[in-house]
Design an enzyme around this catalytic site. Sequence first.
Site, short mmCIF file in Angstrom:
data_model
loop_
_atom_site.label_atom_id
_atom_site.label_comp_id
_atom_site.label_asym_id
_atom_site.label_seq_id
_atom_site.Cartn_x
_atom_site.Cartn_y
_atom_site.Cartn_z
N LYS A 202 0.86 -1.19 0.00
CA LYS A 202 0.00 0.00 0.00
C LYS A 202 0.89 1.23 0.00
O LYS A 202 1.79 1.35 0.83
CB LYS A 202 -0.87 -0.02 1.25
C1 R5P Z 1 -2.17 4.47 8.15
O1 R5P Z 1 -1.09 4.21 8.51
C2 R5P Z 1 -3.31 3.64 8.42
O2 R5P Z 1 -2.89 2.34 8.41
C3 R5P Z 1 -4.48 3.76 7.50
O3 R5P Z 1 -5.07 2.54 7.28
C4 R5P Z 1 -4.35 4.34 6.19
O4 R5P Z 1 -3.14 4.35 5.56
C5 R5P Z 1 -4.96 5.63 6.18
O5 R5P Z 1 -5.95 5.63 5.28
P1 R5P Z 1 -6.27 7.02 4.67
O6 R5P Z 1 -4.98 7.73 4.47
O7 R5P Z 1 -6.93 6.73 3.36
O8 R5P Z 1 -7.19 7.70 5.63
#
Ligand code: R5P
Length: 292
Positions: A202
């Site tokens: 990711k």
């Molecule tokens: C970040 O480290 C967390 O694990 C989240 O799951 C994710 O990366 C954040 O999601 P978003 O940036 O789309 O809110």
Amino acid sequence: MPEQDTMVAKEFHEDVPQENRGFFLKGSASYDWGMQNRLSRIFNPDTGRTVMLAVDHGYFQGPTTGLERIDLSIVPLVRHADALMCTRGILRSVVPATENHAIVVRASGGPSILKELSDEEVALDVEDALRMNVSALAVQVFVGGEFETRSIHNMTQLVDRGLRFGMPVMAVTAVGRDMVRDAKYLRLACRMAAELGAQFVKTYYVPEGFSTITASCPVPIVMAGGKKLPELDALTMAYRAVEEGASGVDMGRNIFQSADPDAMIQAVRAVVHDGKNPQEAHDEFLAHLATA
Ligand code: R5P
């Protein structure tokens, strides 16, 4: 005694050779059946892509805006996601076990936002992941961070344990507060994670050179959402990411902090799975909003 099979007419189809099937997902052809089956629950075999809903933010920052009551705000959205990314605490406490979507469970942790975030350790036993019947583990890798080596070691430990049971590991390329988030850095972080065994990665979208990140990473990449943007901008970012080689998205705040999270996750699906352009998906979002 078992009954004898007395049927005379059997169908052996001697003239139809058995098909040797490949596997649809980038870099994943040599895994065992269980690993491929779990990956097929996360990535839709028809499109080769995924819409993951990330709601694990509480593991280091507590009740994030939009996630104060996951039972009320998130559980109703899960039906639109291919996979829910969450912690085991949230899974067991508020996600119904009747929920039949893939779960990607947070497997590293330790420091809160008050401390050095890269100071994580493995925070989940693979045995518990199996007990919860999840489809993958998620672990942060802090390339360039203070505890870079430990975070990579966390990942390789989980990969080793995961391989024993057919459990994929998603490496999350976490970018430290003072680090530059550009293609050069993300190419390094994604490639390291893949080389050291992550089954998928990711990472963030960058406007310049994102396709070089996906091209040089031998396993699927899913795009992280990042900070809340206007809906059309977030849909444009998701569209560009998949056009430039991402195998889907793992978005959190841009969905659950939207004016209409239910409409937004459906708009993201339209971009990722249905080939809609950002404007078409945004029009669908506004139409849902109007009828809400
Ligand atoms: C970040 O480290 C967390 O694990 C989240 O799951 C994710 O990366 C954040 O999601 P978003 O940036 O789309 O809110």
